[in-house]
Motif scaffolding. Structure first.
Motif, PDB file in Angstrom:
ATOM      1  N   GLN A   1      14.855 -21.481  35.445  1.00 28.40           N
ATOM      2  CA  GLN A   1      14.165 -22.578  34.748  1.00 28.40           C
ATOM      3  C   GLN A   1      12.708 -22.709  35.177  1.00 28.40           C
ATOM      4  O   GLN A   1      11.886 -23.265  34.458  1.00 28.40           O
ATOM      5  CB  GLN A   1      14.862 -23.908  35.043  1.00 28.40           C
ATOM      6  N   LEU A   2      12.399 -22.222  36.362  1.00 26.91           N
ATOM      7  CA  LEU A   2      11.021 -22.284  36.866  1.00 26.91           C
ATOM      8  C   LEU A   2      10.247 -21.015  36.506  1.00 26.91           C
ATOM      9  O   LEU A   2       9.090 -20.856  36.884  1.00 26.91           O
ATOM     10  CB  LEU A   2      10.988 -22.417  38.393  1.00 26.91           C
ATOM     11  N   GLY A   3      10.926 -20.072  35.834  1.00 30.56           N
ATOM     12  CA  GLY A   3      10.288 -18.803  35.506  1.00 30.56           C
ATOM     13  C   GLY A   3      10.262 -17.848  36.683  1.00 30.56           C
ATOM     14  O   GLY A   3       9.483 -16.899  36.701  1.00 30.56           O
ATOM     15  N   ILE A   4      11.123 -18.098  37.683  1.00 27.60           N
ATOM     16  CA  ILE A   4      11.201 -17.186  38.830  1.00 27.60           C
ATOM     17  C   ILE A   4      12.638 -16.673  38.946  1.00 27.60           C
ATOM     18  O   ILE A   4      13.539 -17.154  38.254  1.00 27.60           O
ATOM     19  CB  ILE A   4      10.734 -17.857  40.153  1.00 27.60           C
TER      20      ILE A   4
ATOM     21  N   PRO B   1      16.339 -14.191  44.537  1.00 30.44           N
ATOM     22  CA  PRO B   1      16.435 -12.874  45.173  1.00 30.44           C
ATOM     23  C   PRO B   1      17.878 -12.417  45.328  1.00 30.44           C
ATOM     24  O   PRO B   1      18.799 -13.217  45.218  1.00 30.44           O
ATOM     25  CB  PRO B   1      15.789 -13.090  46.539  1.00 30.44           C
ATOM     26  N   PHE B   2      18.059 -11.112  45.640  1.00 27.25           N
ATOM     27  CA  PHE B   2      19.411 -10.534  45.637  1.00 27.25           C
ATOM     28  C   PHE B   2      20.346 -11.229  46.632  1.00 27.25           C
ATOM     29  O   PHE B   2      21.539 -11.366  46.390  1.00 27.25           O
ATOM     30  CB  PHE B   2      19.358  -9.020  45.894  1.00 27.25           C
ATOM     31  N   TRP B   3      19.792 -11.747  47.736  1.00 26.63           N
ATOM     32  CA  TRP B   3      20.691 -12.335  48.740  1.00 26.63           C
ATOM     33  C   TRP B   3      21.076 -13.760  48.369  1.00 26.63           C
ATOM     34  O   TRP B   3      22.131 -14.240  48.763  1.00 26.63           O
ATOM     35  CB  TRP B   3      20.107 -12.218  50.155  1.00 26.63           C
ATOM     36  N   PHE B   4      20.246 -14.454  47.578  1.00 21.17           N
ATOM     37  CA  PHE B   4      20.690 -15.732  46.981  1.00 21.17           C
ATOM     38  C   PHE B   4      21.870 -15.417  46.053  1.00 21.17           C
ATOM     39  O   PHE B   4      22.905 -16.061  46.083  1.00 21.17           O
ATOM     40  CB  PHE B   4      19.589 -16.360  46.120  1.00 21.17           C
ATOM     41  N   LYS B   5      21.656 -14.383  45.236  1.00 18.30           N
ATOM     42  CA  LYS B   5      22.680 -13.988  44.258  1.00 18.30           C
ATOM     43  C   LYS B   5      23.967 -13.578  44.956  1.00 18.30           C
ATOM     44  O   LYS B   5      25.070 -14.004  44.587  1.00 18.30           O
ATOM     45  CB  LYS B   5      22.104 -12.847  43.390  1.00 18.30           C
ATOM     46  N   ASP B   6      23.848 -12.750  45.992  1.00 18.92           N
ATOM     47  CA  ASP B   6      25.054 -12.300  46.726  1.00 18.92           C
ATOM     48  C   ASP B   6      25.830 -13.495  47.286  1.00 18.92           C
ATOM     49  O   ASP B   6      27.054 -13.547  47.216  1.00 18.92           O
ATOM     50  CB  ASP B   6      24.663 -11.389  47.906  1.00 18.92           C
ATOM     51  N   THR B   7      25.077 -14.444  47.853  1.00 19.13           N
ATOM     52  CA  THR B   7      25.730 -15.621  48.447  1.00 19.13           C
ATOM     53  C   THR B   7      26.471 -16.395  47.355  1.00 19.13           C
ATOM     54  O   THR B   7      27.600 -16.862  47.555  1.00 19.13           O
ATOM     55  CB  THR B   7      24.668 -16.535  49.112  1.00 19.13           C
TER      56      THR B   7
ATOM     57  N   GLY C   1      32.225 -16.043  42.272  1.00 20.80           N
ATOM     58  CA  GLY C   1      32.617 -14.852  41.523  1.00 20.80           C
ATOM     59  C   GLY C   1      31.503 -14.392  40.588  1.00 20.80           C
ATOM     60  O   GLY C   1      30.565 -15.141  40.286  1.00 20.80           O
ATOM     61  N   HIS C   2      31.633 -13.146  40.126  1.00 20.23           N
ATOM     62  CA  HIS C   2      30.533 -12.506  39.408  1.00 20.23           C
ATOM     63  C   HIS C   2      30.215 -13.160  38.069  1.00 20.23           C
ATOM     64  O   HIS C   2      29.056 -13.422  37.749  1.00 20.23           O
ATOM     65  CB  HIS C   2      30.860 -11.016  39.215  1.00 20.23           C
ATOM     66  N   ARG C   3      31.236 -13.425  37.268  1.00 16.59           N
ATOM     67  CA  ARG C   3      30.987 -13.912  35.900  1.00 16.59           C
ATOM     68  C   ARG C   3      30.288 -15.277  35.905  1.00 16.59           C
ATOM     69  O   ARG C   3      29.308 -15.498  35.192  1.00 16.59           O
ATOM     70  CB  ARG C   3      32.310 -13.983  35.121  1.00 16.59           C
ATOM     71  N   ILE C   4      30.828 -16.176  36.714  1.00 15.57           N
ATOM     72  CA  ILE C   4      30.237 -17.525  36.756  1.00 15.57           C
ATOM     73  C   ILE C   4      28.817 -17.453  37.301  1.00 15.57           C
ATOM     74  O   ILE C   4      27.887 -18.072  36.778  1.00 15.57           O
ATOM     75  CB  ILE C   4      31.117 -18.479  37.587  1.00 15.57           C
ATOM     76  N   ALA C   5      28.627 -16.627  38.312  1.00 16.39           N
ATOM     77  CA  ALA C   5      27.284 -16.500  38.905  1.00 16.39           C
ATOM     78  C   ALA C   5      26.311 -15.911  37.885  1.00 16.39           C
ATOM     79  O   ALA C   5      25.174 -16.385  37.748  1.00 16.39           O
ATOM     80  CB  ALA C   5      27.341 -15.634  40.157  1.00 16.39           C
ATOM     81  N   GLU C   6      26.764 -14.894  37.162  1.00 19.33           N
ATOM     82  CA  GLU C   6      25.871 -14.240  36.204  1.00 19.33           C
ATOM     83  C   GLU C   6      25.390 -15.227  35.139  1.00 19.33           C
ATOM     84  O   GLU C   6      24.200 -15.336  34.850  1.00 19.33           O
ATOM     85  CB  GLU C   6      26.597 -13.057  35.545  1.00 19.33           C
ATOM     86  N   ARG C   7      26.336 -15.975  34.595  1.00 20.31           N
ATOM     87  CA  ARG C   7      25.977 -16.931  33.530  1.00 20.31           C
ATOM     88  C   ARG C   7      25.083 -18.051  34.079  1.00 20.31           C
ATOM     89  O   ARG C   7      24.053 -18.391  33.513  1.00 20.31           O
ATOM     90  CB  ARG C   7      27.264 -17.521  32.924  1.00 20.31           C
ATOM     91  N   SER C   8      25.492 -18.581  35.212  1.00 19.41           N
ATOM     92  CA  SER C   8      24.777 -19.709  35.793  1.00 19.41           C
ATOM     93  C   SER C   8      23.354 -19.314  36.217  1.00 19.41           C
ATOM     94  O   SER C   8      22.396 -20.065  36.010  1.00 19.41           O
ATOM     95  CB  SER C   8      25.586 -20.221  36.984  1.00 19.41           C
TER      96      SER C   8
ATOM     97  N   GLN D   1      21.513 -16.732  34.982  1.00 17.66           N
ATOM     98  CA  GLN D   1      20.667 -16.432  33.818  1.00 17.66           C
ATOM     99  C   GLN D   1      20.187 -17.700  33.135  1.00 17.66           C
ATOM    100  O   GLN D   1      19.060 -17.782  32.662  1.00 17.66           O
ATOM    101  CB  GLN D   1      21.426 -15.573  32.806  1.00 17.66           C
ATOM    102  N   LEU D   2      21.062 -18.697  33.091  1.00 19.02           N
ATOM    103  CA  LEU D   2      20.697 -19.959  32.429  1.00 19.02           C
ATOM    104  C   LEU D   2      19.964 -20.909  33.373  1.00 19.02           C
ATOM    105  O   LEU D   2      19.493 -21.961  32.952  1.00 19.02           O
ATOM    106  CB  LEU D   2      21.955 -20.645  31.878  1.00 19.02           C
ATOM    107  N   GLY D   3      19.920 -20.573  34.638  1.00 15.84           N
ATOM    108  CA  GLY D   3      19.293 -21.469  35.618  1.00 15.84           C
ATOM    109  C   GLY D   3      19.975 -22.825  35.604  1.00 15.84           C
ATOM    110  O   GLY D   3      19.318 -23.876  35.664  1.00 15.84           O
ATOM    111  N   SER D   4      21.304 -22.794  35.564  1.00 11.79           N
ATOM    112  CA  SER D   4      22.063 -24.043  35.369  1.00 11.79           C
ATOM    113  C   SER D   4      22.080 -24.920  36.613  1.00 11.79           C
ATOM    114  O   SER D   4      22.253 -24.431  37.741  1.00 11.79           O
ATOM    115  CB  SER D   4      23.523 -23.741  35.014  1.00 11.79           C
TER     116      SER D   4
END
Ligand code: CO8
Length: 303
Positions: free
Chosen positions: A181-184, A187-193, A199-206, A208-211
């Motif tokens: 949402q901030l246009g940033i 990083p990969f370790w935020f994502k990994d955490t 889980g992967h699916r919820i993380a991917e959607r959330s 990408q949408l910056g939910s």
């Protein structure tokens, strides 16, 4: 806070620079319960208050940086130092992390630290973000987040890095990695955490949408483990902590290491590259513009 002041601050704490020390699991394990313990300590600084109850072995760490507990260079440094002090104190076996600012757990990284500053500043800031995460995610103590308010982006990372998350059940409080949402980009370790919690699916959607998920939704997604009425939050956190501390430390710690070490090792192996990527990314005029607009939007929303 200037770099030199921070170095002095770290020096005064009696703790070696964090980057020079091995992760928690490469150090001497904590003694089993029952052995004599070193004297405990409560301490506080401008940004964080820590109270250790020696009888239970549990420390309460409160972020106290109004108005929104944004994770400035100073707060991140104090956070890492506080964790390190507790980690080195044999009387402490668990930490509950919460906020003393009403309605806000943490508003995430301090955006002003990422706007209009020098390359040297961005480098130092990002190293401090990494350090805080390495200390928290890799802690051998039991870590419980008592999320008593909104917790976007870096604030969410703090909660995600704990072993257990309990959130006040107020639907006005939200949590999530809203970087997009901030246009940033997180990083990969935020994502990994994040992936390791939801889980992967919820993380991917959330991601990408910056939910930002209101508390009940965050609970449904598994982003937080439990919701409780606000007035019961600390009581519940203490009960959860007691449950986790009932196990032998060495078995729990080795299990935690087994689960988390690959993620920590990945950042440790790519730390300098990660800093370089951050500095290059954040220095771009287009990104600076996005951040400035976001800050203006926050201010306008108020008026
Ligand atoms: N950093 C700096 N200042 C902030 C931040 C922040 N993260 N959040 C709020 N502030 C400021 C506001 O601008 C405002 O300042 P002022 O009083 O001067 O106008 C003050 O704090 C109070 O804010 P609000 O009036 O908005 O307070 P509310 O209680 O109404 O709302 C919220 C609190 C919900 C926390 C709201 O302020 C908010 O949504 N803030 C933004 C949170 C956010 O989006 N954070 C993301 C930060 S980025 C991050 O953490 C990860 C970055 C990863 C980098 C990767 C790059 C490669």
């Amino acid at each position: 806070m200037a770099a030199a002041t921070l170095v002095r601050r770290i020096g005064r704490s009696g703790v070696l620079p964090l980057c020079c020390r091995p992760p928690a699991w490469d150090r001497t394990p904590r003694p089993p319960p029952g052995l004599p313990l070193a004297p405990g300590r409560s301490f506080s600084n401008n940004k964080i208050q820590v109270e250790l109850d020696e009888s239970s072995g549990v420390a309460m760490m409160k972020l106290k940086s109004p108005p929104v507990n944004s994770l400035s260079l100073e707060l991140l440094t104090e956070f890492a130092i506080s964790l390190e002090k507790l980690e080195n104190n044999r009387a402490c076996r668990g930490v509950i992390i919460t906020s003393s600012v009403p309605k806000i757990f943490s508003s995430g990284l301090d955006i002003t630290e990422m706007c209009g500053k020098s390359v040297e500043h961005y480098t130092e800031f990002w190293r401090a973000v990494q350090e805080m995460w390495l200390r928290l995610y890799g802690s051998s103590m039991v870590t419980v987040a008592a999320v008593n308010g909104s917790s976007p982006a870096g604030g969410c990372l703090v909660a995600l890095s704990c072993d257990y998350r309990i959130m006040a059940e107020n639907p006005k409080f939200s949590i999530g990695l809203n970087e997009a949402q901030l246009g940033i980009v997180a990083p990969f370790w935020f994502k990994d955490t994040f992936v390791n919690v939801v889980g992967h699916r919820i993380a991917e959607r959330s991601l990408q949408l910056g939910s930002l998920h209101p508390a009940p939704e965050a609970h449904k997604l598994g982003l937080v483990d439990e919701l409780v009425p606000e007035e019961k939050l600390m009581e519940k956190a203490a009960a959860v902590m007691a449950q986790w501390l009932a196990l032998p430390d060495h078995a729990r710690q080795l299990t935690k290491t087994m689960m988390r070490k690959p993620v920590v090792d990945r950042l440790v192996a790519h730390r300098e590259e990660d800093i370089k990527n951050f500095v290059t990314f954040i220095s771009k005029e287009s990104i600076q513009k996005s951040l400035r607009m976001y800050m203006e939007m926050l201010k306008k929303r108020k008026s």
